[in-house]
Enzyme design. Structure first.
Site, mmCIF file in Angstrom:
data_model
loop_
_atom_site.group_PDB
_atom_site.id
_atom_site.type_symbol
_atom_site.label_atom_id
_atom_site.label_comp_id
_atom_site.label_asym_id
_atom_site.label_seq_id
_atom_site.Cartn_x
_atom_site.Cartn_y
_atom_site.Cartn_z
ATOM 1 N N PRO A 195 44.187 33.947 18.286
ATOM 2 C CA PRO A 195 44.430 34.106 19.576
ATOM 3 C C PRO A 195 43.763 35.217 20.352
ATOM 4 O O PRO A 195 43.544 36.492 19.914
ATOM 5 C CB PRO A 195 46.070 34.224 19.828
ATOM 6 C CG PRO A 195 46.488 34.835 18.429
ATOM 7 C CD PRO A 195 45.485 34.300 17.531
ATOM 8 N N ASN A 196 42.962 34.964 21.591
ATOM 9 C CA ASN A 196 42.449 35.580 22.431
ATOM 10 C C ASN A 196 40.912 35.933 21.930
ATOM 11 O O ASN A 196 39.999 36.566 22.552
ATOM 12 C CB ASN A 196 43.109 36.777 22.912
ATOM 13 C CG ASN A 196 44.586 36.488 23.356
ATOM 14 O OD1 ASN A 196 44.638 35.730 24.367
ATOM 15 N ND2 ASN A 196 45.665 37.094 22.965
ATOM 16 N N ARG A 232 45.665 52.345 17.130
ATOM 17 C CA ARG A 232 46.318 51.796 18.415
ATOM 18 C C ARG A 232 47.901 51.731 18.343
ATOM 19 O O ARG A 232 48.368 52.465 17.815
ATOM 20 C CB ARG A 232 45.728 50.268 18.586
ATOM 21 C CG ARG A 232 44.287 50.037 18.501
ATOM 22 C CD ARG A 232 43.702 48.795 18.513
ATOM 23 N NE ARG A 232 44.118 48.179 20.087
ATOM 24 C CZ ARG A 232 44.054 46.975 20.253
ATOM 25 N NH1 ARG A 232 43.331 46.194 19.298
ATOM 26 N NH2 ARG A 232 44.597 46.510 21.363
ATOM 27 N N GLU A 234 41.197 39.858 5.461
ATOM 28 C CA GLU A 234 41.851 39.848 6.880
ATOM 29 C C GLU A 234 40.939 40.882 7.386
ATOM 30 O O GLU A 234 40.538 41.977 6.949
ATOM 31 C CB GLU A 234 43.143 40.688 6.529
ATOM 32 C CG GLU A 234 43.768 41.210 7.844
ATOM 33 C CD GLU A 234 44.959 41.727 7.534
ATOM 34 O OE1 GLU A 234 45.425 42.523 8.481
ATOM 35 O OE2 GLU A 234 45.816 41.695 6.441
ATOM 36 N N HIS A 273 39.889 43.008 11.358
ATOM 37 C CA HIS A 273 40.097 43.268 12.661
ATOM 38 C C HIS A 273 39.054 44.240 13.150
ATOM 39 O O HIS A 273 38.258 45.039 12.486
ATOM 40 C CB HIS A 273 41.328 44.265 12.642
ATOM 41 C CG HIS A 273 42.544 43.728 12.117
ATOM 42 N ND1 HIS A 273 43.424 42.698 12.660
ATOM 43 C CD2 HIS A 273 43.290 43.807 10.913
ATOM 44 C CE1 HIS A 273 44.342 42.480 12.040
ATOM 45 N NE2 HIS A 273 44.186 43.012 10.900
ATOM 46 N N ARG A 306 36.573 39.993 27.003
ATOM 47 C CA ARG A 306 37.871 40.666 26.856
ATOM 48 C C ARG A 306 37.790 42.528 26.435
ATOM 49 O O ARG A 306 37.291 42.694 25.563
ATOM 50 C CB ARG A 306 38.509 39.955 25.924
ATOM 51 C CG ARG A 306 39.796 40.589 25.679
ATOM 52 C CD ARG A 306 40.589 40.033 24.435
ATOM 53 N NE ARG A 306 42.006 40.632 24.116
ATOM 54 C CZ ARG A 306 42.505 40.692 22.760
ATOM 55 N NH1 ARG A 306 41.889 39.951 21.912
ATOM 56 N NH2 ARG A 306 43.673 41.083 22.517
ATOM 57 N N ALA A 320 46.797 39.055 17.110
ATOM 58 C CA ALA A 320 48.135 39.365 17.264
ATOM 59 C C ALA A 320 49.247 38.631 16.108
ATOM 60 O O ALA A 320 50.127 39.299 15.870
ATOM 61 C CB ALA A 320 48.688 39.308 18.640
#
Length: 140
Positions: free
Chosen positions: A10-11, A105, A96, A98, A18, A75
């Site tokens: 998502p996003n 964060r 995975e 990121h 963004r 998320a």
């Protein structure tokens, strides 16, 4: 020729516009072209969805036929037992990734439901996180 599946959650369709201070100014399609040019020895497929079930379906569809999956679940990393179970069910190794350093964060981003069932985790290197994940999968 190795077949690698990249799955973005998502996003991440908004990369390049963004929160550029967190995610940079590069669109994923531009970065994908860079990866494909740098790694002609493998076929890179790309999929993005904002819907958890669609991400699970794609993991199921490619998790037995690809040589590896690079997953940026966004998320859902911090919330999805269902994605954890999907990764656990397949045979392809999953890395995975990121873009940002999730540990620098908000505290809710510090826990991943996915890391325990992934081959490895790469976090905090911007778009280069995908290249590093690809290198890890190609080294197998």
């Amino acid at each position: 020729m190795k077949q690698i599946q990249i799955i973005n959650g998502p996003n991440l369709n908004l990369l390049g516009i963004r929160e550029p201070s967190v995610y940079g100014n590069t669109t994923f399609s531009a970065w994908l072209e860079t990866l494909e040019a740098a790694y002609p020895q493998c076929r890179i497929a790309f999929y993005q969805s904002n819907l958890e079930g669609e991400l699970i379906n794609r993991i199921h569809e490619t998790g037995f036929s690809s040589d590896g999956i690079i997953l940026n679940a966004g998320a859902y990393t911090h919330t999805s037992v269902a994605l954890h179970d999907a990764i656990r069910a397949i045979t392809a190794p999953v890395v995975e990734v990121h873009l940002s350093n999730v540990h620098a964060r908000e505290s809710f981003r510090h826990h991943s439901f996915l890391s325990a069932v992934c081959k490895g985790v790469i976090t905090g290197f911007g778009m280069d996180s995908y290249r590093l994940a690809l290198e890890a999968l190609l080294a197998e």
